[in-house]
Design a protein around this motif. Sequence first.
Motif, PDB file in Angstrom:
ATOM      1  N   ILE A  54       2.434   3.766   3.198  1.00 16.20           N
ATOM      2  CA  ILE A  54       2.009   3.890   1.802  1.00 16.20           C
ATOM      3  C   ILE A  54       1.247   5.198   1.602  1.00 16.20           C
ATOM      4  O   ILE A  54       1.451   5.911   0.612  1.00 16.20           O
ATOM      5  N   THR A  84       8.834   1.655   0.695  1.00 18.74           N
ATOM      6  CA  THR A  84       7.751   1.809  -0.271  1.00 18.74           C
ATOM      7  C   THR A  84       8.322   2.139  -1.648  1.00 18.74           C
ATOM      8  O   THR A  84       9.379   2.747  -1.776  1.00 18.74           O
ATOM      9  N   ALA A  98       5.204  -2.250  -0.967  1.00 16.62           N
ATOM     10  CA  ALA A  98       5.840  -1.954   0.314  1.00 16.62           C
ATOM     11  C   ALA A  98       6.291  -3.244   0.977  1.00 16.62           C
ATOM     12  O   ALA A  98       5.619  -4.275   0.873  1.00 16.62           O
TER      13      ALA A  98
END
Length: 276
Positions: A54, A84, A98
């Motif tokens: 992320i 993601t 995610a």
Amino acid sequence: MASERSSEKVSEWDAHTAIDEIGDGLFGAELDPGWVVGGGVNGGYVLGVAGRAIAAAVPTKPHPLAVSAHYLSASRPGPARVATRVLREGGTVATVAADVSQEGTTRISVLATYGDLAAMPSDVETTAVEPTLPPLSECVAGSLAPEDFRRIAPVMERFDMRFDPACIGWATGEPSGNGHIQAWMRMADGHELDPVGLLMACDALPPVTFDLGRPGWAPTLELTVHVRAVPAPGWLRLSHRTRNVAGGMFEEDCEVWDSAGRLVAQSRQLAMQPRA
């Protein structure tokens, strides 16, 4: 972006959470067997891998602020993918979804808010009570755990843990029944944890149900972590508590305090009662 695995000298944590960018928000990873506990890979570690992906998806906002993960199936050592999707990115924070998957099966699904803690005030004001632990020399090292326990929980080798003697009765068959475990913690190789590493730290201690006389693997259903600041170098203090065991589940509240006496992360986890 070049693979993070290309670094010549990295800490164990960095090596075990390394990701490769595949493209279109997709990242490859390798879940290391050293993080196995009970019937799967430690959930905090897997969340750390997701957290790293992320951060790569929103590079100007590298730090988790609020992360909520639902655990759909037990992760296994081996290849994994992190998909993601940036839902919104503003000037200060970004919201990113995610999914971590293996062999086409989703392991955890994450929704996270990220920002740059280094650009925010570093002071932490709280009414929480800072945990008091005996000096390191008077605490019980996790390395003293029985060999059979360490064999089924190699994750313990990743840390240098020093448990408060008042919270370690479960290790000798005399749990306090208070539902409380606390310890000093740092990585075994001395690596300092960053805010992404705090996602893992919130799940590093044995399940707090051990202190209720209920040992065993406790599969996580959901874990929410709030990160408040970049931790100061040095030992962390972890405190886990539970107040409810009901419906075959229990909650586990965690606080992470840094060497500067700041509450840098806190979490709540919902998990299944331990399995032998």
